[in-house]
Scaffold this motif. Sequence first.
Motif, PDB file in Angstrom:
ATOM      1  N   GLY A  94     -70.964 -34.750   2.036  1.00 52.85           N
ATOM      2  CA  GLY A  94     -70.784 -35.257   0.897  1.00 52.85           C
ATOM      3  C   GLY A  94     -69.871 -34.365  -0.042  1.00 52.85           C
ATOM      4  N   PHE A  95     -70.127 -33.269   0.080  1.00 53.94           N
ATOM      5  CA  PHE A  95     -69.216 -32.391  -0.961  1.00 53.94           C
ATOM      6  C   PHE A  95     -67.885 -31.965  -0.599  1.00 53.94           C
ATOM      7  N   LEU A  96     -67.771 -32.064   0.860  1.00 56.73           N
ATOM      8  CA  LEU A  96     -66.300 -31.851   1.541  1.00 56.73           C
ATOM      9  C   LEU A  96     -65.547 -33.309   1.083  1.00 56.73           C
ATOM     10  N   GLU A  97     -66.165 -34.209   1.250  1.00 56.68           N
ATOM     11  CA  GLU A  97     -65.454 -35.588   1.106  1.00 56.68           C
ATOM     12  C   GLU A  97     -64.991 -35.696  -0.277  1.00 56.68           C
ATOM     13  N   VAL A  98     -65.586 -35.354  -1.257  1.00 58.51           N
ATOM     14  CA  VAL A  98     -65.242 -35.254  -2.890  1.00 58.51           C
ATOM     15  C   VAL A  98     -64.265 -34.239  -2.742  1.00 58.51           C
ATOM     16  N   TYR A  99     -64.278 -33.166  -2.406  1.00 53.55           N
ATOM     17  CA  TYR A  99     -63.370 -31.996  -2.682  1.00 53.55           C
ATOM     18  C   TYR A  99     -61.976 -32.445  -1.734  1.00 53.55           C
ATOM     19  N   LYS A 100     -61.933 -33.098  -0.645  1.00 52.97           N
ATOM     20  CA  LYS A 100     -60.804 -33.549   0.121  1.00 52.97           C
ATOM     21  C   LYS A 100     -59.861 -34.472  -0.945  1.00 52.97           C
ATOM     22  N   SER A 101     -60.543 -35.270  -1.778  1.00 54.42           N
ATOM     23  CA  SER A 101     -59.852 -36.339  -2.416  1.00 54.42           C
ATOM     24  C   SER A 101     -59.138 -35.422  -3.875  1.00 54.42           C
ATOM     25  N   CYS A 102     -59.363 -34.394  -4.072  1.00 55.68           N
ATOM     26  CA  CYS A 102     -58.582 -33.716  -5.127  1.00 55.68           C
ATOM     27  C   CYS A 102     -58.005 -32.538  -4.676  1.00 55.68           C
ATOM     28  N   ARG A 103     -58.103 -32.219  -3.485  1.00 55.87           N
ATOM     29  CA  ARG A 103     -57.304 -31.029  -3.143  1.00 55.87           C
ATOM     30  C   ARG A 103     -55.757 -30.782  -3.161  1.00 55.87           C
ATOM     31  N   ASN A 104     -55.140 -31.967  -3.001  1.00 51.40           N
ATOM     32  CA  ASN A 104     -53.749 -32.031  -3.240  1.00 51.40           C
ATOM     33  C   ASN A 104     -53.519 -31.611  -4.781  1.00 51.40           C
ATOM     34  N   GLU A 105     -54.141 -32.180  -5.499  1.00 54.98           N
ATOM     35  CA  GLU A 105     -53.863 -32.193  -6.980  1.00 54.98           C
ATOM     36  C   GLU A 105     -54.151 -30.709  -7.586  1.00 54.98           C
ATOM     37  N   LEU A 106     -55.222 -29.978  -6.769  1.00 56.96           N
ATOM     38  CA  LEU A 106     -55.498 -28.722  -7.234  1.00 56.96           C
ATOM     39  C   LEU A 106     -54.466 -27.676  -6.629  1.00 56.96           C
ATOM     40  N   PHE A 107     -54.006 -27.750  -5.520  1.00 60.00           N
ATOM     41  CA  PHE A 107     -52.907 -26.889  -5.012  1.00 60.00           C
ATOM     42  C   PHE A 107     -51.717 -27.260  -5.722  1.00 60.00           C
ATOM     43  N   ALA A 108     -51.267 -28.554  -6.169  1.00 59.58           N
ATOM     44  CA  ALA A 108     -50.228 -28.685  -7.079  1.00 59.58           C
ATOM     45  C   ALA A 108     -50.124 -27.924  -8.226  1.00 59.58           C
ATOM     46  N   GLY A 109     -51.231 -28.142  -8.653  1.00 62.32           N
ATOM     47  CA  GLY A 109     -51.638 -27.525 -10.184  1.00 62.32           C
ATOM     48  C   GLY A 109     -51.471 -26.094 -10.185  1.00 62.32           C
ATOM     49  N   LEU A 110     -51.575 -25.223  -8.946  1.00 62.31           N
ATOM     50  CA  LEU A 110     -51.474 -23.921  -8.848  1.00 62.31           C
ATOM     51  C   LEU A 110     -50.146 -23.304  -8.269  1.00 62.31           C
ATOM     52  N   LYS A 111     -49.293 -24.435  -7.929  1.00 61.27           N
ATOM     53  CA  LYS A 111     -48.037 -24.113  -7.314  1.00 61.27           C
ATOM     54  C   LYS A 111     -47.083 -23.091  -8.107  1.00 61.27           C
ATOM     55  N   GLU A 112     -46.881 -23.375  -9.324  1.00 60.89           N
ATOM     56  CA  GLU A 112     -45.991 -22.710 -10.038  1.00 60.89           C
ATOM     57  C   GLU A 112     -46.668 -21.373 -10.865  1.00 60.89           C
ATOM     58  N   ILE A 113     -47.988 -21.223 -10.450  1.00 61.23           N
ATOM     59  CA  ILE A 113     -48.566 -20.083 -11.176  1.00 61.23           C
ATOM     60  C   ILE A 113     -48.301 -18.870 -10.665  1.00 61.23           C
ATOM     61  N   ASP A 114     -47.976 -17.731 -11.310  1.00 60.22           N
ATOM     62  CA  ASP A 114     -47.986 -16.279 -10.565  1.00 60.22           C
ATOM     63  C   ASP A 114     -48.942 -15.923  -9.827  1.00 60.22           C
ATOM     64  N   LYS A 115     -48.765 -15.685  -8.673  1.00 59.84           N
ATOM     65  CA  LYS A 115     -49.728 -15.451  -7.560  1.00 59.84           C
ATOM     66  C   LYS A 115     -50.427 -13.982  -7.620  1.00 59.84           C
ATOM     67  N   THR A 116     -49.950 -13.160  -8.602  1.00 53.97           N
ATOM     68  CA  THR A 116     -50.579 -11.929  -8.957  1.00 53.97           C
ATOM     69  C   THR A 116     -51.644 -12.152 -10.085  1.00 53.97           C
ATOM     70  N   LYS A 117     -51.746 -13.084 -10.548  1.00 51.65           N
ATOM     71  CA  LYS A 117     -52.867 -13.298 -11.917  1.00 51.65           C
ATOM     72  C   LYS A 117     -54.550 -13.477 -10.892  1.00 51.65           C
ATOM     73  N   LYS A 118     -55.391 -12.945 -11.944  1.00 46.09           N
ATOM     74  CA  LYS A 118     -56.665 -13.234 -11.441  1.00 46.09           C
ATOM     75  C   LYS A 118     -57.112 -14.663 -11.470  1.00 46.09           C
ATOM     76  N   VAL A 119     -57.844 -15.164 -10.578  1.00 46.57           N
ATOM     77  CA  VAL A 119     -58.281 -16.504 -10.319  1.00 46.57           C
ATOM     78  C   VAL A 119     -59.824 -16.693 -10.281  1.00 46.57           C
ATOM     79  N   ILE A 120     -60.099 -17.354 -11.504  1.00 47.78           N
ATOM     80  CA  ILE A 120     -61.845 -17.504 -11.677  1.00 47.78           C
ATOM     81  C   ILE A 120     -61.841 -19.035 -11.296  1.00 47.78           C
ATOM     82  N   ILE A 121     -62.734 -19.216 -10.336  1.00 44.55           N
ATOM     83  CA  ILE A 121     -63.316 -20.566 -10.055  1.00 44.55           C
ATOM     84  C   ILE A 121     -64.703 -20.690 -10.470  1.00 44.55           C
TER      85      ILE A 121
END
Length: 238
Positions: A94-121
């Motif tokens: 169940g957790f994975l199915e919910v995650y799959k549905s928003c995965r593309n939006e998440l990665f798209a939202g991070l695409k232009e962000i400086d990859k050297t920054k600290k990421v807190i999830i």
Amino acid sequence: MLEEYIKLADICIKTYVQYHRDGLFTVPKGYKKTAEFKAEWFGKKEWFGFILENEEEVIISFRGTVSETDWLADSLAFHIDFPYGENCGKVHFGFLEVYKSCRNELFAGLKEIDKTKKVIITGHSLGAALATVFALDLAKNAAFKNIKLINYASPRVGNQKFCNAVNKEIAEIVRIVNVHDVVTLLPPITIPLPCSKNKGIFRHVKGKFKISVQKNSFGGNHNMGTYLNGLKKLRSTT
């Protein structure tokens, strides 16, 4: 340490505000909203969180269970292979199915962000489970190297092999647990699987940080506000 946990707890509360106000919430001072995202389950799309950014760090926050479809996702506690990396074990379906549905939006939202920054999830309850799945996916499939996972009231998310993969890939993990919150004990460690001699085994990732707040009810002990108040109380006594 406690100040960061309190700040992130307040941000997690804003994910519930986002849901109840159809996307509207107050962005914390010093941050900008980089993206926000929805997840879908049984054809219903709901607000599930957002991405914040400042000069030093990025924060991705997931909300927990609110709707009937969220509860259904929580209940589907059987194993499925983690699909975004090799030999990463099995996770809650169940957790994975919910995650799959928003995965593309998440990665798209991070695409232009400086990859050297600290990421807190971060996330609360179901959101903590989604945050854990996302943390491993991000570590495996993006260029960010400094990733932290700080969760509240997380259920168990996967089997031991999955937890080992998360523990290995994410250098700093904090799993904040109210010792009176039964959600942190779910799913049970062992779940017999129908039509099979095998059993689903669920474990926690590392990093347990305990607080103790007794509200004498299931919802009260689990509520994100209870976690925030418990951390503030702990700060006042240290």
